[in-house]
Design an enzyme around this catalytic site. Structure first.
Site, PDB file in Angstrom:
ATOM      1  N   VAL A  28       0.729  -1.311   0.023  1.00 35.38           N
ATOM      2  CA  VAL A  28      -0.018   0.142   0.019  1.00 35.38           C
ATOM      3  C   VAL A  28       0.928   1.255  -0.128  1.00 35.38           C
ATOM      4  O   VAL A  28       1.501   1.441   0.943  1.00 35.38           O
ATOM      5  CB  VAL A  28      -0.791  -0.050   1.108  1.00 35.38           C
ATOM      6  N   TYR A  76       6.446   8.709   0.283  1.00 35.70           N
ATOM      7  CA  TYR A  76       6.963   7.497   0.202  1.00 35.70           C
ATOM      8  C   TYR A  76       7.248   6.758   1.340  1.00 35.70           C
ATOM      9  O   TYR A  76       7.096   5.288   1.581  1.00 35.70           O
ATOM     10  CB  TYR A  76       8.160   7.426  -0.621  1.00 35.70           C
ATOM     11  N   CYS A 110       4.579  -2.342   2.893  1.00 37.14           N
ATOM     12  CA  CYS A 110       5.196  -3.543   2.136  1.00 37.14           C
ATOM     13  C   CYS A 110       4.162  -4.504   2.473  1.00 37.14           C
ATOM     14  O   CYS A 110       3.166  -4.506   3.413  1.00 37.14           O
ATOM     15  CB  CYS A 110       6.330  -4.181   2.566  1.00 37.14           C
ATOM     16  N   GLU A 164       4.415  -7.576   2.956  1.00 38.09           N
ATOM     17  CA  GLU A 164       4.683  -8.648   4.017  1.00 38.09           C
ATOM     18  C   GLU A 164       4.275  -7.991   5.438  1.00 38.09           C
ATOM     19  O   GLU A 164       3.547  -8.767   5.992  1.00 38.09           O
ATOM     20  CB  GLU A 164       6.301  -8.868   4.221  1.00 38.09           C
ATOM     21  N   CYS A 217      12.489  -6.945   1.628  1.00 38.04           N
ATOM     22  CA  CYS A 217      12.987  -5.917   1.834  1.00 38.04           C
ATOM     23  C   CYS A 217      13.685  -6.038   3.528  1.00 38.04           C
ATOM     24  O   CYS A 217      13.240  -6.934   4.184  1.00 38.04           O
ATOM     25  CB  CYS A 217      12.710  -4.464   1.791  1.00 38.04           C
ATOM     26  N   CYS A 241      10.905  -5.815   6.196  1.00 35.28           N
ATOM     27  CA  CYS A 241      10.272  -6.763   6.160  1.00 35.28           C
ATOM     28  C   CYS A 241      10.767  -8.029   6.689  1.00 35.28           C
ATOM     29  O   CYS A 241      10.128  -9.049   7.416  1.00 35.28           O
ATOM     30  CB  CYS A 241       9.599  -7.141   4.726  1.00 35.28           C
TER      31      CYS A 241
END
Length: 183
Positions: free
Chosen positions: A67, A72, A77, A79, A131, A134
């Site tokens: 989402v 930014y 993320c 996950e 990432c 995550c």
């Protein structure tokens, strides 16, 4: 880098399932749920869709999609969306309740708690890993031996255990707190 396997290869899928204590149905459901979640991603800025699926030890699947936000850093993320949803549903608490024998596991959705596997699907050429943020989120709730299955746009995949993706990890146990993955 590990050579990607193919989800359309019965030999590849069977070998991965045997190595990570998954059934063929669980593997294919993880793939399907992650790919379906990817279709619900909100990513107007990057156009990089990500879907995630968690398999709980009780056999439930929990999904999430990335989402984005115009600011930014506010982006979340897939996950982390999936784990947040799982926490709200009580899946992180079921394992401790089931082991304590107090019946709260049934109230939180039933069955044995904790997580058995994580799947991530993207539109990238070649599987993309979670990432760093995550990976740390996964570490909060999963045992280091949990497999992370990463699918690309063509259903090629790589599987790595969390301990391979996050070596020398820092978890709740380092703070003297109960580790939800080991409760």
């Amino acid at each position: 880098m590990t050579t990607p396997l193919s989800a359309s290869s019965p030999d590849d899928v069977t070998a991965v399932c045997a190595a990570h204590d998954l059934t063929l149905d669980e593997f294919h459901a993880l793939q399907s749920h992650a790919q379906e979640a990817k279709t619900r991603a909100y990513c107007p800025y990057s156009k990089f869709r990500v879907g995630a699926a968690l398999l709980t030890r009780s056999g439930a699947y929990v999904t999430g999609a990335n989402v984005e936000n115009a600011s930014y850093p506010v982006t979340t993320c897939a996950e982390r969306v999936a784990f947040g949803t799982a926490v709200v549903a009580g899946y992180h608490q079921q394992q401790a309740a089931a082991q304590a024998g107090n019946g709260n596991a049934a109230a939180a959705g039933g069955g044995e708690g904790g997580f058995k596997a994580v799947a991530v699907a993207t539109d990238a050429v070649g599987p993309a890993s979670p990432c760093g943020m995550c990976r740390q989120c996964i570490r909060e709730f999963c045992d280091l031996s949990v497999p992370i299955i990463m699918f690309d746009k063509d259903s090629k995949f790589i599987v790595m255990k969390l301990e391979e993706l996050l070596p020398l990890s820092f978890g709740p146990d380092a703070l003297g707190a109960p580790d939800p993955a080991k409760s």
